[in-house]
Write an enzyme that holds these catalytic residues in place. Structure first.
Site, PDB file in Angstrom:
ATOM      1  N   GLU A 337      33.579 -22.252  -1.781  1.00 28.52           N
ATOM      2  CA  GLU A 337      32.546 -22.601  -0.809  1.00 28.52           C
ATOM      3  C   GLU A 337      31.132 -22.607  -1.406  1.00 28.52           C
ATOM      4  O   GLU A 337      30.363 -23.517  -1.132  1.00 28.52           O
ATOM      5  CB  GLU A 337      32.585 -21.629   0.382  1.00 28.52           C
ATOM      6  CG  GLU A 337      33.786 -21.806   1.299  1.00 28.52           C
ATOM      7  CD  GLU A 337      33.760 -23.118   2.079  1.00 28.52           C
ATOM      8  OE1 GLU A 337      32.729 -23.829   2.053  1.00 28.52           O
ATOM      9  OE2 GLU A 337      34.777 -23.439   2.708  1.00 28.52           O
ATOM     10  N   SER A 356      27.629 -29.778   0.855  1.00 28.25           N
ATOM     11  CA  SER A 356      27.564 -30.412   2.178  1.00 28.25           C
ATOM     12  C   SER A 356      26.364 -29.914   2.981  1.00 28.25           C
ATOM     13  O   SER A 356      26.251 -30.193   4.162  1.00 28.25           O
ATOM     14  CB  SER A 356      28.855 -30.144   2.959  1.00 28.25           C
ATOM     15  OG  SER A 356      29.055 -28.751   3.158  1.00 28.25           O
TER      16      SER A 356
END
Length: 459
Positions: A337, A356
């Site tokens: 992540e 993102s």
């Protein structure tokens, strides 16, 4: 051992009847007695030690009859001369690893106590159930619900937050393959804004593996500003001939626990959402949506080294204790992540949460947060932040080095067995006996031999 099919049922009933008369049979196993782990539903594996006096005379045949009666599968058996021998060298100590039906455990032990001395079972932690075949992922649906009152009423109502894991998962129809989604004009506009802004950062902030894969996704999967890629097409690309990382996307059936989510990675399956973040905050979303999955995770899953790294975390989770699962989930957080790595003298991002999120991607590569070298042992217990930017990021030397360190860390997780993933059958082989290890080694030798022949043909 041969079992007397005609006499066994009657003898078993007799032994059970006798055992029920004795107090120990109906009580829980005592100190030092317990199950090792369950391999199949309804079957348990036991490790037993006991002593037989005059074993070569009557003792051995009586003991063998007990195991035959309960149709126990013997996985391993060792004998040695008893330390406290009363009479002769015929007094033997036995070490037996066997498999028996759960309902027969107490009765078998009581029956064994009638013909042997010092009967004990070695207590080890029972290993939680885990999927062994890819179809077993259908059973990984331990759902967790959490109400988020602060969410906008227009927020996708099919999403639920995954506490401590920073993930939201949607709930499509169970058993439905990746369904095609018709996105609205507003959702497409949100995607366009996110796509434009993030793609402008990638050349200077993303790692090389990400950039290479992103270019192929634009070419082969319709990654573009005005169209949101369908998970079905992306999943086919990941499994296809172009890259062959073997990963596939799967619509989540609901909120998965960290154990179930990580178990999916062991089979190279990534649980994915299919909705778009709210238009009021396109540059930030409290939950992983399609922007997070498609722009953050997918490009890295298209890289072979990173795919192996992701699967390694999944394999390490299978059969691990709750404490180890918590550590592996933290490792997932700081790597898959929010991971950083070194490339050409600079620090680049490979974590999906960074790739993102425009704001955190800029922040993570600035001099504001603290950068520490990636060390799985230390990273696994480091506190993380799921409400704002991370104060600390861990930097790997490269993806290959991160994978090697993770695999080394995983080897130290204590389990009473090893695991081998068969990519041809998409199944997990539990290596809990010497014979199973030999069989797996034999298969690997055969594959290596074929590769050597192929190499000779090329040259």
């Amino acid at each position: 051992m041969k079992t007397d099919a005609a006499g066994a049922p009657g003898r078993r009933a007799s032994l059970q009847k006798d055992a029920e008369k004795e107090t120990p049979a109906t009580e829980p196993l005592g100190q030092g007695e317990g199950l090792v782990w369950e391999e199949e539903e309804g079957r348990a594996t036991l490790i037993l030690t006991f002593t037989l006096r005059n074993a070569r005379k009557a003792g051995l045949s009586k003991t063998a009859k007990v195991f035959e009666t309960f149709e126990a599968g013997i996985h391993h058996l060792e004998t040695r001369q008893a330390k406290k021998s009363k009479n002769t060298t015929d007094d033997l100590e036995f070490f037996v690893k066997c498999e028996v039906h759960n309902s027969d455990v107490s009765v078998l032990i009581n029956s064994l106590k009638k013909v042997a001395e010092d009967v004990k079972t070695i207590r080890e932690e029972r290993v939680p159930w885990f999927p062994k075949k890819i179809r077993d992922l259908d059973k990984c649906h331990h759902l967790i619900a959490k109400y988020e009152p602060d969410l906008d009423h227009d927020h996708p109502d099919e999403s639920i937050f995954l506490p401590g894991f920073g993930m939201y998962l949607n709930k499509p129809v169970r058993g439905d393959p990746l369904p095609r989604v018709e996105y609205t004009v507003q959702e497409t506009a949100t995607w366009r804004e996110v796509y434009r802004k993030l793609s402008s950062l990638y050349p200077t902030h993303a790692c090389k593996q990400y950039l290479d894969a992103f270019q192929q996704l634009e070419k082969c999967c319709g990654y573009q500003e005005d169209s949101i890629p369908q998970l079905q097409d992306v999943s086919r690309f990941l499994k296809g001939k172009t890259l062959q990382t073997g990963f596939q996307l799967r619509p989540a059936a609901g909120l998965l626990s960290p154990r179930d989510f990580l178990a999916s990675l062991a089979f190279r399956v990534f649980q994915s959402t299919q909705y778009i973040r709210h238009s009021s905050s396109p540059m930030h979303s409290p939950e992983p949506d399609c922007c997070h999955e498609l722009l953050g995770h997918v490009p890295m899953l298209a890289d072979k080294e990173f795919a192996q790294f992701s699967q390694a975390i999944g394999l390490a989770s299978l059969g691990s204790s709750d404490i180890e699962i918590e550590k592996l989930a933290t490792l997932y957080w700081f790597t898959i992540e929010f991971g950083l790595c070194k490339q050409n003298g600079s620090i680049k991002a490979y974590g999906a949460g960074l790739l993102s999120s425009y704001g955190e991607l800029v922040y993570a590569l600035s001099n504001k947060p603290e950068h520490k070298p990636f060390d799985p042992k230390l990273t696994a217990v480091h506190p993380y932040q799921d409400q704002t930017f991370q104060p600390v990021y861990f930097v790997a030397e490269n993806v290959e080095d991160a994978k090697a360190k993770l695999q080394k860390y995983a080897l130290k997780i204590k389990k009473p067995f090893s695991l081998h993933y068969d990519p041809f059958t998409c199944s997990i082989e539990v290596l809990n006996t010497p014979q199973k290890v030999k069989n797996t080694l034999s298969q690997m030798k055969e594959e290596l031999k074929n590769l050597c022949f192929d190499l000779e043909n090329i040259f």
